[in-house]
Scaffold this active site. Sequence first.
Site, short mmCIF file in Angstrom:
data_model
loop_
_atom_site.label_atom_id
_atom_site.label_comp_id
_atom_site.label_asym_id
_atom_site.label_seq_id
_atom_site.Cartn_x
_atom_site.Cartn_y
_atom_site.Cartn_z
N GLY A 119 -3.24 7.56 1.06
CA GLY A 119 -4.02 6.42 0.64
C GLY A 119 -5.50 6.56 0.99
O GLY A 119 -5.85 7.07 2.06
N GLN A 134 -0.59 10.73 17.78
CA GLN A 134 -1.85 10.20 17.23
C GLN A 134 -2.25 8.87 17.86
O GLN A 134 -3.21 8.25 17.42
CB GLN A 134 -1.78 10.10 15.71
N GLY A 160 0.83 -1.20 0.00
CA GLY A 160 0.00 0.00 0.00
C GLY A 160 0.86 1.25 0.00
O GLY A 160 0.69 2.15 -0.83
N HIS A 161 1.81 1.30 0.96
CA HIS A 161 2.73 2.45 1.00
C HIS A 161 3.51 2.57 -0.31
O HIS A 161 3.71 3.66 -0.85
CB HIS A 161 3.76 2.25 2.12
#
Length: 281
Positions: free
Chosen positions: A147, A61, A36-37
């Site tokens: 993404g 976060q 994905g990255h």
Amino acid sequence: MLVIDRADALRKQLDAARAGGLRLGLVPTMGSLHEGHLSLVRRAASECDVAAVTIFVNPLQFGPSEDFAAYPRDIDADLGLAEGSGAEVVFVPPVDEMYPDAPRTSVHVAGLTEILEGASRPGHFDGVATIVAKLFNLAGACRAYFGEKDWQQLQVVRQMAADLSFPVEVVACPIVREPDGLACSSRNRYLGPAERTVATVLHRALSGSASALAGGERRGAELRRLMAATVASEPLAALDYAEVCDPATLRPLEAVEGDARLLVAARFGSTRLIDNMGVSC
Ligand code: AMP
């Protein structure tokens, strides 16, 4: 490939590249890179002259009971993968480089951040918006690749970039999935073998609801119920939420007319996974 761990060195490097007429592509990540990255890195490298990847597990976060300490880190593998995908710069700052002292400033994007992930993870998006604002300030004018896997995050970042006039074009990239439909995620490696098998239920829930919509079901409540029922059919999955939302405002829809986003989150043991899918009618 240049590996930089100091903020002022990153700023100088990217300023110099821009002054030389090069177009910059920024790919913010928390590392533990997967396909994905890498799809983001490849896209940045193909659309820009210099692709800069940032790898930083951002403590702001993570909630107090979340997996900050245990979050997977594998910097050696990440550097090889980033370089193999076309990155020319990788920024890997230590925590005290980004936060020499506890920051007193926090970026809050109202309205988009209290719901869905924000409801389950209070403060999460303030941490995301704050680190992304810092990275945008260090990088300067660029295209920044995010993404769709983190759909809500993408809307939060877009809103923040617009509201604060960052000279950054936010580019959305499609979700990369394993062959069985599970969305690639750094957290997938926490899953035990049985959990890994059933984790495909998220994609099945989204696809089922998308099929129902294609078959004429427009009612938000029914599309939600279908997703929840699919997740509930797997005893190893515990549903957090299943929603049908406006793609930009993330407000829940009573009925789908035009574009919508289906979003789900569930726990598999101690691992919490999210997924989403765009639909329209
Ligand atoms: P993370 O390291 O989880 O903070 O993710 C860094 C970036 O990679 C974010 O913009 C994510 O949305 C994106 N990303 C993570 N997983 C995927 C995926 N399966 N497909 C596409 N993008 C992804």
